[in-house]
Each structure stands twice: as C-alpha cells, then as structure tokens.
Design a protein around this motif. Sequence first.
Motif, PDB file in Angstrom:
ATOM      1  N   SER A  96       0.830  -1.209   0.000  1.00  0.00           N
ATOM      2  CA  SER A  96       0.000   0.000   0.000  1.00  0.00           C
ATOM      3  C   SER A  96       0.862   1.256   0.000  1.00  0.00           C
ATOM      4  O   SER A  96       0.561   2.242  -0.682  1.00  0.00           O
ATOM      5  CB  SER A  96      -0.927   0.007   1.217  1.00  0.00           C
ATOM      6  OG  SER A  96      -1.790  -1.113   1.195  1.00  0.00           O
ATOM      7  N   VAL A  97       1.954   1.223   0.770  1.00  0.00           N
ATOM      8  CA  VAL A  97       2.866   2.369   0.811  1.00  0.00           C
ATOM      9  C   VAL A  97       3.473   2.606  -0.566  1.00  0.00           C
ATOM     10  O   VAL A  97       3.518   3.749  -1.054  1.00  0.00           O
ATOM     11  CB  VAL A  97       3.973   2.124   1.859  1.00  0.00           C
ATOM     12  CG1 VAL A  97       5.041   3.213   1.773  1.00  0.00           C
ATOM     13  CG2 VAL A  97       3.377   2.067   3.256  1.00  0.00           C
ATOM     14  N   TYR A  98       3.915   1.521  -1.211  1.00  0.00           N
ATOM     15  CA  TYR A  98       4.504   1.670  -2.542  1.00  0.00           C
ATOM     16  C   TYR A  98       3.476   2.185  -3.534  1.00  0.00           C
ATOM     17  O   TYR A  98       3.745   3.125  -4.302  1.00  0.00           O
ATOM     18  CB  TYR A  98       5.092   0.345  -3.042  1.00  0.00           C
ATOM     19  CG  TYR A  98       5.515   0.438  -4.492  1.00  0.00           C
ATOM     20  CD1 TYR A  98       6.650   1.165  -4.842  1.00  0.00           C
ATOM     21  CD2 TYR A  98       4.748  -0.119  -5.490  1.00  0.00           C
ATOM     22  CE1 TYR A  98       7.018   1.311  -6.162  1.00  0.00           C
ATOM     23  CE2 TYR A  98       5.109   0.022  -6.827  1.00  0.00           C
ATOM     24  CZ  TYR A  98       6.243   0.736  -7.151  1.00  0.00           C
ATOM     25  OH  TYR A  98       6.587   0.889  -8.475  1.00  0.00           O
ATOM     26  N   PHE A  99       2.279   1.594  -3.543  1.00  0.00           N
ATOM     27  CA  PHE A  99       1.266   1.992  -4.513  1.00  0.00           C
ATOM     28  C   PHE A  99       0.866   3.449  -4.324  1.00  0.00           C
ATOM     29  O   PHE A  99       0.717   4.197  -5.298  1.00  0.00           O
ATOM     30  CB  PHE A  99       0.034   1.088  -4.395  1.00  0.00           C
ATOM     31  CG  PHE A  99      -1.045   1.422  -5.391  1.00  0.00           C
ATOM     32  CD1 PHE A  99      -0.934   1.014  -6.724  1.00  0.00           C
ATOM     33  CD2 PHE A  99      -2.162   2.143  -5.018  1.00  0.00           C
ATOM     34  CE1 PHE A  99      -1.910   1.330  -7.643  1.00  0.00           C
ATOM     35  CE2 PHE A  99      -3.156   2.460  -5.939  1.00  0.00           C
ATOM     36  CZ  PHE A  99      -3.029   2.041  -7.259  1.00  0.00           C
ATOM     37  N   ALA A 100       0.693   3.877  -3.075  1.00  0.00           N
ATOM     38  CA  ALA A 100       0.309   5.268  -2.813  1.00  0.00           C
ATOM     39  C   ALA A 100       1.368   6.233  -3.347  1.00  0.00           C
ATOM     40  O   ALA A 100       1.047   7.231  -4.017  1.00  0.00           O
ATOM     41  CB  ALA A 100       0.101   5.476  -1.318  1.00  0.00           C
ATOM     42  N   GLY A 101       2.635   5.927  -3.066  1.00  0.00           N
ATOM     43  CA  GLY A 101       3.704   6.786  -3.584  1.00  0.00           C
ATOM     44  C   GLY A 101       3.764   6.776  -5.092  1.00  0.00           C
ATOM     45  O   GLY A 101       3.980   7.811  -5.738  1.00  0.00           O
ATOM     46  N   TYR A 102       3.551   5.601  -5.647  1.00  0.00           N
ATOM     47  CA  TYR A 102       3.617   5.460  -7.102  1.00  0.00           C
ATOM     48  C   TYR A 102       2.554   6.307  -7.794  1.00  0.00           C
ATOM     49  O   TYR A 102       2.859   7.089  -8.703  1.00  0.00           O
ATOM     50  CB  TYR A 102       3.452   3.992  -7.490  1.00  0.00           C
ATOM     51  CG  TYR A 102       3.522   3.760  -8.978  1.00  0.00           C
ATOM     52  CD1 TYR A 102       4.744   3.565  -9.615  1.00  0.00           C
ATOM     53  CD2 TYR A 102       2.375   3.743  -9.755  1.00  0.00           C
ATOM     54  CE1 TYR A 102       4.816   3.369 -10.992  1.00  0.00           C
ATOM     55  CE2 TYR A 102       2.441   3.547 -11.129  1.00  0.00           C
ATOM     56  CZ  TYR A 102       3.655   3.352 -11.736  1.00  0.00           C
ATOM     57  OH  TYR A 102       3.720   3.166 -13.084  1.00  0.00           O
ATOM     58  N   VAL A 103       1.281   6.147  -7.395  1.00  0.00           N
ATOM     59  CA  VAL A 103       0.218   6.830  -8.128  1.00  0.00           C
ATOM     60  C   VAL A 103       0.282   8.344  -7.959  1.00  0.00           C
ATOM     61  O   VAL A 103      -0.117   9.091  -8.862  1.00  0.00           O
ATOM     62  CB  VAL A 103      -1.183   6.314  -7.741  1.00  0.00           C
ATOM     63  CG1 VAL A 103      -1.370   4.876  -8.166  1.00  0.00           C
ATOM     64  CG2 VAL A 103      -1.473   6.489  -6.262  1.00  0.00           C
ATOM     65  N   VAL A 104       0.812   8.809  -6.836  1.00  0.00           N
ATOM     66  CA  VAL A 104       0.910  10.254  -6.635  1.00  0.00           C
ATOM     67  C   VAL A 104       2.005  10.850  -7.520  1.00  0.00           C
ATOM     68  O   VAL A 104       1.768  11.768  -8.310  1.00  0.00           O
ATOM     69  CB  VAL A 104       1.160  10.581  -5.150  1.00  0.00           C
ATOM     70  CG1 VAL A 104       1.510  12.060  -4.984  1.00  0.00           C
ATOM     71  CG2 VAL A 104      -0.069  10.225  -4.316  1.00  0.00           C
ATOM     72  N   VAL A 105       3.223  10.312  -7.420  1.00  0.00           N
ATOM     73  CA  VAL A 105       4.353  10.872  -8.175  1.00  0.00           C
ATOM     74  C   VAL A 105       4.215  10.559  -9.658  1.00  0.00           C
ATOM     75  O   VAL A 105       4.357  11.442 -10.515  1.00  0.00           O
ATOM     76  CB  VAL A 105       5.690  10.338  -7.626  1.00  0.00           C
ATOM     77  CG1 VAL A 105       6.854  10.854  -8.470  1.00  0.00           C
ATOM     78  CG2 VAL A 105       5.863  10.738  -6.175  1.00  0.00           C
ATOM     79  N   TRP A 106       3.929   9.311  -9.977  1.00  0.00           N
ATOM     80  CA  TRP A 106       3.816   8.897 -11.377  1.00  0.00           C
ATOM     81  C   TRP A 106       2.709   9.661 -12.084  1.00  0.00           C
ATOM     82  O   TRP A 106       2.882  10.139 -13.205  1.00  0.00           O
ATOM     83  CB  TRP A 106       3.556   7.392 -11.445  1.00  0.00           C
ATOM     84  CG  TRP A 106       3.439   6.852 -12.842  1.00  0.00           C
ATOM     85  CD1 TRP A 106       4.454   6.402 -13.632  1.00  0.00           C
ATOM     86  CD2 TRP A 106       2.237   6.683 -13.594  1.00  0.00           C
ATOM     87  NE1 TRP A 106       3.948   5.977 -14.844  1.00  0.00           N
ATOM     88  CE2 TRP A 106       2.596   6.135 -14.848  1.00  0.00           C
ATOM     89  CE3 TRP A 106       0.895   6.948 -13.338  1.00  0.00           C
ATOM     90  CZ2 TRP A 106       1.655   5.848 -15.840  1.00  0.00           C
ATOM     91  CZ3 TRP A 106      -0.046   6.668 -14.315  1.00  0.00           C
ATOM     92  CH2 TRP A 106       0.336   6.124 -15.548  1.00  0.00           C
TER      93      TRP A 106
END
Length: 425
Positions: A96-106
Amino acid sequence: MAETTQTGTGAGENQAPRKPSWRSIGPGMVVAATGVGAGDLVATLIAGSKFGYTLLWAAVIGCLVKISLAEAAGRWHLATGRTLFDGWRSLGPWTSVYFAGYVVVWGFVYGAAAMSSSALPLAALFPGVMDLKVWAVLCGLSGLVFVWFNRYAVFEKVMTGLVGVMFAVTVYLAIRVTPHLGSALTGLAPVLPDGSLVYTLGLIGGVGGTITLAAYGYWVNAKGWTDTGWMRVMRLDNRIAYLTTGVFVVAMLFVGAELLYASGVALAKGDKGLLDLSGVLEERYGAATAKLFLVGFFATSYTSLIGVWHGVSLMFADFAAKYRPSLVPAGTGPERSLPFRAYLLWLTFPPIGLLFLDQPFGLVIVYGVVGALFMPFLALTLLWLLNSARTPAAWRNGMLSNAMLGAAGLLFVVLCVQQLWDLAG
C-alpha cells in the motif's frame, strides 16, 4: 500470511462458461491501446533503424510476456472475486505504501507527458494555429471531460475506434515501405548483434508494459465479467488484443528497417522522433502520407491519455475504498465516486502547471525510480498471489504461467537496474 476471504460473485466456484466470441472482446483492446504510447513506437522505430529486422524475435517475445501478465491480472479478478489491490494488500502494508507513492508521483509527471505527447501531432497537423502548450492543455481537459461524463461502455467503444485508426495507419505504412519478407523472417531467429542488448530488453519489456497491465482486471470487471464463467472469454480478449499490439510493433519495426535503416536516418529520442519520421515520410511519399501518419500518432498518444485517466483512476478508487469504504458507497459505481474523480483532477490540473515549467530534477529522479520498480512489482506479486492459497486451487498458476511470469519478473528486474543505473549516471 495467506488471506483467503473472498468477495464478489462466484469467486472460486465452477461457473457456467460463456462462449467466447469476437463481439465479446473489449477490455484487452483498451489495455493494449493504453499501454502502447508514442514513446514505445519511437523505441521500436529506433531499434529497426539501428538493427534492421534482427530484433523482430524480441518484439514477438514481448507480446507473449504481456499476454501472460494481463492474463494473470484478469485471472486473479475472475477466480477470486477480489481486485488486484485486495491481493496486494494481503501481502502486507508495504504494498500500500509503494502503490500510494507510485500513483501520486507517477500520475503528476505522466499527466504532463501524456498531454504533451497528444499535442505534438496536433501542432504539426495545424501549424501556427496555437502554441504547443495550449494544445496540450486542451488534450488534458478533453480527456478529463470525456472520462468524467462517460461510463465504461462508451469509453471502450471510443478506444476501440482509435485502435482501428492506429491499426490501419501502421499497417498501411508497413505495406507502403515494401518490406522484404524474406529478411524479416530471418529476424525471428534469436540473435544479439553488438550493442543491441538495451534495445532488445526494451522491445521485450517496454512496448505496452505500464501500470495499465494492472488495470486490465478492473476493466474486465467494468465490462461485467465477474466470475470464472468468463475466463475463456477473457483469455480470448487478451490474446486478440496483444496480437493486435504485435502487429503495431512489427509494422513500426518494418518502417524503421526499410525506411530508416537502409538510408541511415536517425530519429530523435522521445515523442519528437515521430515528428522526424513524419518529415521523412513527406519527403519520400508526399504530404498526404505524412498527415495520415500524424493522425495515427495522435490516436496512439490520445488512447494512452484517456486510458490512464480512466484505468488508473479506477485503481485509485479501489485503493481509497479499502481504507475509507464510505468514499465509494455500495451501489455507487467507482466511475462516479469521489476518489475516481479526485484522481482524474490530479492527473489533469497539477500537470498543466508542470507543462509551463522545466521539470525539477529531483522530481524526475523520483519519477524514474518509482516507475522503474512498478513492472517488477507487478510481475513478482502476481507470481506470489497466483501460487498461494489466496487463489482457488483450480485457477492457480501452472508450469507455463509460472515460467512466463518468472521470466517477466527477471526481465523487469534487469530493466529496473538498468534504468536506475542510467538515473544515477
């Protein structure tokens, strides 16, 4: 931890199989068209211009890899009745931490890139009408309005129509350059010329390889396919879609091999390389062919834009609903939910500001790192989920699926290391 709780209709049950038919296909075309962007076509053209037909085999293997990944995502949704994010969440909070960071920055950086890519062919088709940045803003806003007010059924029809344009233009160009089929067939033999390793890995792993592969299961559910009875239909849909993608890739490799390799023409990297190709086509075949290519260029870029606006917003809505179910009330479709529309706005308005600024160096680095990690993350977590008790035994991976997903995971790890090394340099 092996979480086995299932939701949804018929998860893991033996449902009456639906008969596959050509009229059933749809989500596969959506995921394939979204995943193939202008940058992918440039990479294929450059590979053809440098090595002729020699790397054709790599393009074929790349299509097989994408078929395996998309099939795995779709199978998870149909076999378990759960979304892919449900599966990721069962692996631990780190996902969840990775996905949240991914969708925000990406999403922030990709939004600007998608708008610019869609604007380039329009500015070339209508020179002097308005500034490139204005075209880019209009592309982003039109994508926002289209996805905001239309449900999946309309979205799929528009995407399929644009795929038809892409298909017709690329096949026409491939025929127009008069490929040498004998030479092309020799390219099916796996050979690695000097200096070709990076291009080979890129052809296998790059074309159609984005977060939209993970969105495939969400589009499958949006289509109304919700249980194992749709498994054969989903598999036919997926194979037809990526065979179509294979035609795109092979056609552009033919153009690169015949039009650029023989004459030693070099293209610029990135989307602007397609404008270079437009100039070559106009010089060789006339203005009409060049303009037709620009139409295909626009269709390729715009399908990626609206596909991400829709598919990744669905994934974000699912992510938000797992932590705050009230954000997506029961009986409310995710396309009408607050998180879906909030992410649509995130993809559109902050990136518009980025269009008018040079991308900050730190943001580009973070975007590159997060993006490089996603495809290994997808392949390896699917391998984990589909071999565990989270998946009903009848639908777990067999030897072939494990081999394909394992090979894909290894490939994407290598590509990830290479990209991180480039960023460090």
